[in-house]
Design an enzyme around this catalytic site. Structure first.
Site, mmCIF file in Angstrom:
data_model
loop_
_atom_site.group_PDB
_atom_site.id
_atom_site.type_symbol
_atom_site.label_atom_id
_atom_site.label_comp_id
_atom_site.label_asym_id
_atom_site.label_seq_id
_atom_site.Cartn_x
_atom_site.Cartn_y
_atom_site.Cartn_z
ATOM 1 N NE ARG A 38 36.699 42.687 33.914
ATOM 2 C CZ ARG A 38 35.953 43.124 34.707
ATOM 3 N NH1 ARG A 38 34.917 44.003 34.191
ATOM 4 N NH2 ARG A 38 35.942 42.962 35.946
ATOM 5 C CG ASP A 43 33.519 41.931 38.887
ATOM 6 O OD1 ASP A 43 33.821 41.056 37.927
ATOM 7 O OD2 ASP A 43 34.089 41.638 40.147
ATOM 8 C CD GLU A 46 35.135 35.618 36.914
ATOM 9 O OE1 GLU A 46 35.506 35.177 35.758
ATOM 10 O OE2 GLU A 46 35.330 36.770 37.057
ATOM 11 N NE ARG A 90 40.728 41.261 30.863
ATOM 12 C CZ ARG A 90 39.916 40.417 31.842
ATOM 13 N NH1 ARG A 90 39.285 39.676 31.538
ATOM 14 N NH2 ARG A 90 40.014 40.983 32.937
#
Length: 152
Positions: A38, A43, A46, A90
């Site tokens: 990650r 961010d 999605e 992750r």
């Protein structure tokens, strides 16, 4: 693990480095040498997340973020420094492709928002209306909550 709303980071031990050809999973995660990582401090929307343009048209901003990461990773070998793991196990990574900071580039291009880092890159992208900043969008963590998903 979340305690009182805070997300705890799990240690993987001392920082380690991986180098190789990486494949994008979505706009803020990749697979390198068989390991899912990650991108730390960012961010991205999605993969299934949509945004709207100024005229109200739908834009697949999650797919666009993945395409942007695919483009960055296709330029050559990637080196990722991993020091911790997220709550899903992750590795949290800061990655470079040549002299380019992949995490910073995703935010600077407007394909991801700052998530604990890269605030100046976010301000630059927002001021220039790049990527998602030219759209109406929900922050990815808000979108995940409203779609019953906890993590990216």
């Amino acid at each position: 693990m979340a305690i009182g709303g805070a997300v705890l980071q799990y240690k993987l031990g001392p920082a380690r480095s991986l180098t190789g050809a990486a494949q994008a999973i979505d706009g803020d995660s990749l697979r390198l040498n068989g390991e899912e990582l990650r991108l730390e401090g960012i961010d991205a929307p999605e993969y299934r997340q949509s945004c709207t343009d100024r005229s109200g048209g739908q834009v697949d901003c999650g797919r666009a973020a993945r395409r942007a990461l695919v483009d960055l990773l296709s330029r050559g070998l990637v080196t990722c420094e991993i020091g911790k793991a997220d709550r899903y196990g992750r590795g949290l990574a800061r990655c470079r492709q040549g002299e380019s900071d992949v995490n910073a580039a995703m935010v600077r291009q407007g394909q991801a928002v700052s998530y604990g880092g890269y605030r100046s890159e976010e301000a630059e992208a927002k001021a220039a209306n790049r990527g998602i900043w030219a759209l109406n969008f929900e922050r990815p963590e808000t979108w995940r909550r409203s779609h019953n998903r906890g993590g990216s």
